[in-house]
Design a protein around this motif. Sequence first.
Motif, mmCIF file in Angstrom:
data_model
loop_
_atom_site.group_PDB
_atom_site.id
_atom_site.type_symbol
_atom_site.label_atom_id
_atom_site.label_comp_id
_atom_site.label_asym_id
_atom_site.label_seq_id
_atom_site.Cartn_x
_atom_site.Cartn_y
_atom_site.Cartn_z
ATOM 1 N N HIS A 19 7.485 5.913 -3.264
ATOM 2 C CA HIS A 19 7.341 5.524 -2.096
ATOM 3 C C HIS A 19 6.809 6.608 -0.834
ATOM 4 O O HIS A 19 7.310 7.631 -1.209
ATOM 5 N N VAL A 20 5.559 6.529 -0.401
ATOM 6 C CA VAL A 20 5.022 7.471 0.375
ATOM 7 C C VAL A 20 6.356 7.947 1.462
ATOM 8 O O VAL A 20 6.067 9.244 1.761
ATOM 9 N N VAL A 21 7.057 7.149 1.784
ATOM 10 C CA VAL A 21 8.113 7.820 2.796
ATOM 11 C C VAL A 21 8.925 8.791 2.177
ATOM 12 O O VAL A 21 9.243 9.835 3.015
ATOM 13 N N MET A 67 14.362 4.061 -1.690
ATOM 14 C CA MET A 67 13.006 4.594 -2.084
ATOM 15 C C MET A 67 13.006 5.874 -2.804
ATOM 16 O O MET A 67 12.051 6.261 -3.352
ATOM 17 N N THR A 81 -0.929 14.393 5.659
ATOM 18 C CA THR A 81 -1.386 13.088 6.400
ATOM 19 C C THR A 81 -0.122 12.362 6.842
ATOM 20 O O THR A 81 -0.211 11.817 7.965
ATOM 21 N N ALA A 82 1.020 12.495 6.325
ATOM 22 C CA ALA A 82 2.398 12.099 6.477
ATOM 23 C C ALA A 82 2.523 12.593 7.967
ATOM 24 O O ALA A 82 3.300 12.149 8.840
ATOM 25 N N SER A 111 -3.854 9.454 -2.110
ATOM 26 C CA SER A 111 -4.743 9.756 -0.611
ATOM 27 C C SER A 111 -3.511 10.216 0.171
ATOM 28 O O SER A 111 -3.812 10.877 1.278
ATOM 29 N N THR A 112 -2.130 9.673 0.251
ATOM 30 C CA THR A 112 -1.264 10.089 1.151
ATOM 31 C C THR A 112 -0.569 11.144 0.875
ATOM 32 O O THR A 112 -0.069 11.355 -0.329
ATOM 33 N N THR A 113 -0.516 12.376 1.552
ATOM 34 C CA THR A 113 0.152 13.530 1.264
ATOM 35 C C THR A 113 1.007 14.059 2.252
ATOM 36 O O THR A 113 1.054 13.333 3.372
ATOM 37 N N LEU A 129 7.663 11.498 1.170
ATOM 38 C CA LEU A 129 7.121 12.711 1.653
ATOM 39 C C LEU A 129 7.797 13.208 2.733
ATOM 40 O O LEU A 129 7.836 14.539 2.998
ATOM 41 N N TYR A 130 8.436 12.361 3.473
ATOM 42 C CA TYR A 130 8.997 12.848 4.865
ATOM 43 C C TYR A 130 10.690 13.462 4.555
ATOM 44 O O TYR A 130 11.195 14.141 5.388
ATOM 45 N N TYR A 131 10.839 13.250 3.001
ATOM 46 C CA TYR A 131 12.307 13.536 2.747
ATOM 47 C C TYR A 131 12.026 14.948 1.549
ATOM 48 O O TYR A 131 12.971 14.955 0.752
ATOM 49 N N LYS A 135 0.761 -1.157 0.089
ATOM 50 C CA LYS A 135 -0.060 0.064 -0.132
ATOM 51 C C LYS A 135 0.843 1.234 -0.051
ATOM 52 O O LYS A 135 0.493 2.422 -0.307
ATOM 53 N N THR A 136 2.255 1.064 0.106
ATOM 54 C CA THR A 136 2.967 2.246 0.399
ATOM 55 C C THR A 136 3.422 2.677 -1.013
ATOM 56 O O THR A 136 3.948 3.856 -1.132
#
Lengths: 317, 268
Positions: free
Chosen positions: A306-308, A238, A210-211, A205-207, A310-312, A137-138
Amino acid sequence: MNPAFSVIFFTSSSGAGYGLLVFAGLLTAMGAFPEGSHVIVCAVGLAMILITVGLLSSTAHLGRPERAWRALSQWRSSWLSHEGVLAIVTFLPTGLFFLGQFSLEQPLLRWLGWGPITAIMALLTVYSTGQIYASLKTIRQWCTIHVVPGYILIGLLGGGLVMSFIGSIFALPTDEVYWAIVLLAIVTGILKWDYWRNIDSGTASTTTNTATGLGTQNDRIRLLDAPTTSQNFVMREMGFRIARRHARKLRQISITTLFLIPTLGALCAPLIDSQISMIAITTMSLVSGSVGTVVERWLFFAEAKHVVTLYYGSEAA
Amino acid sequence: MTSLPESPCTKKLGLVIDLDICVGCHACAVNCKEWNASGHSAPMTDWNPYSGTEKRAGEDAGAWGIWFNRVHTFEVGEGADSRTVHFPRSCLHCETPACVTVCPTGASYKREEDGIVLVNSETCIGCKLCSWACPYGAREYDHSDGVMKKCTLCIDRIYNENLDEADRVPACVSTCPAGARHFGDLGDPSSEVSTLVKDRSGYDLMPELDYKPTNKYLPPRPKRDGNGEDGQPPLLATLAHEGQSNNDPTTEGVTGAMLRWVDIMLSR
Ligand code: SF4
Ligand code: SF4
Ligand code: SF4
């Protein structure tokens, strides 16, 4: 996602191997070839080589290849484990099917069921390969309905191309194989086209909202300071992303080499009398299709985000 | 077992991180590395620590290594309304984490007794699939050991009978100089951490992915306006006023001379 060469090679090679087993199994069951035909012996033998080489190359991706056997232990829960178990179990009917081509006297080996069983097991194995990716899902670009059929169809197409090549070598071409290639290439081409359209237009849906849980939907969230001044594992593994314009070019290359050229080849080959030209055409289609598969697989990784990330600092995944 | 515990864990040990208080000093990350470099998942390998010495071309992207806890700093909103938020990020010890279920070897597991998610470095094959399955970037791969590593919730501190009772908290929690990190049982609705989450509307990261993180984040409190006429917050304005009348630079004596000098220097 960082395209790991060993994984690209593994899925391309084993995928084609399993596709080839499906062709060999079904063609024998349909009686397209007499028992013990060189074509089937070669096809099954080559399939086993492609699969084994692929599986071995996939262990090169592991940090601890010597522990690879442990990957079979979670057969109840993990798709990667399903894949490993199915890959190994499939060797059993495949081996019997292969031996059956030589020992025509042995009733167990002669059993006509081994071909279709091999084909089904091969399909299940590729199905679980696709599920490894599709269940994450990521990664929006992997978690789509296109991914599993994509893996299966491209495997089948690769198998068909190898099969037509073997057929032309023994001057025993089969129309069924050519038609299957045309059909597979068209269906897979449409599937990939729809896949690309889908990942280009889809919204995540992940932004960053939301992160991080910060701001409201309209607030822009920027990374002011990353946690490291260099590239850590997560960013290297990633964070890989290909430039859009390169992606467009590579998509064109993969459509041309994987779908168009093999379709043309399969349409032309039956019209040709000379065996040499036929071999030339099937070889060209096979080489082209292999290049196309590797490009398609490479893109599959390079276009996946990958959604991660978003943190970077990336603003959308 | 790489399947999740059959009945959901009743005890849910985890962290509550207060984004209102975090000052972004990275002390939690540093002490995490310090403790864990010789802890349960040791070592926390570094590569190219002095940078510029990696042999193969393209490999040198500076010093890098494994950290279980990293502090990001975000800017939220635009212009005068924007604010800077420091954001520590470590494993959230999720209730339904795909990092565990994708693992083909069973090396990744969730403990039934307290919900802690761990990696068994004896059985991990380093396939990295779990790091793909984790949305939060909590897992980092050790190239030297060939296995995956992650936050252990300091399992070797919180149950460590050799430590004083007061010290049986994760290293990151004990070191935070601002008190922005809290440790406790989020499965117990009456625990201090649960109360904190309730009172401050603690939230989940990426709730839409349904990993059900145990760790919660407390949002920054709303920004206060209502500054004094001269743009200073009211309390500061009063203090400045009082300061002026008490320390009138015309006061005689040495102190007076010094204050005058300070006044001149500062007025330049
Ligand atoms: S934060 Fe990541 S590593 Fe930790 S439990 Fe959740 S999914 Fe797994
Ligand atoms: S890297 Fe190790 S812990 Fe992660 S999925 Fe693979 S075997 Fe499991
Ligand atoms: S709980 Fe321990 S291992 Fe986890 S981030 Fe804090 S210090 Fe690091």
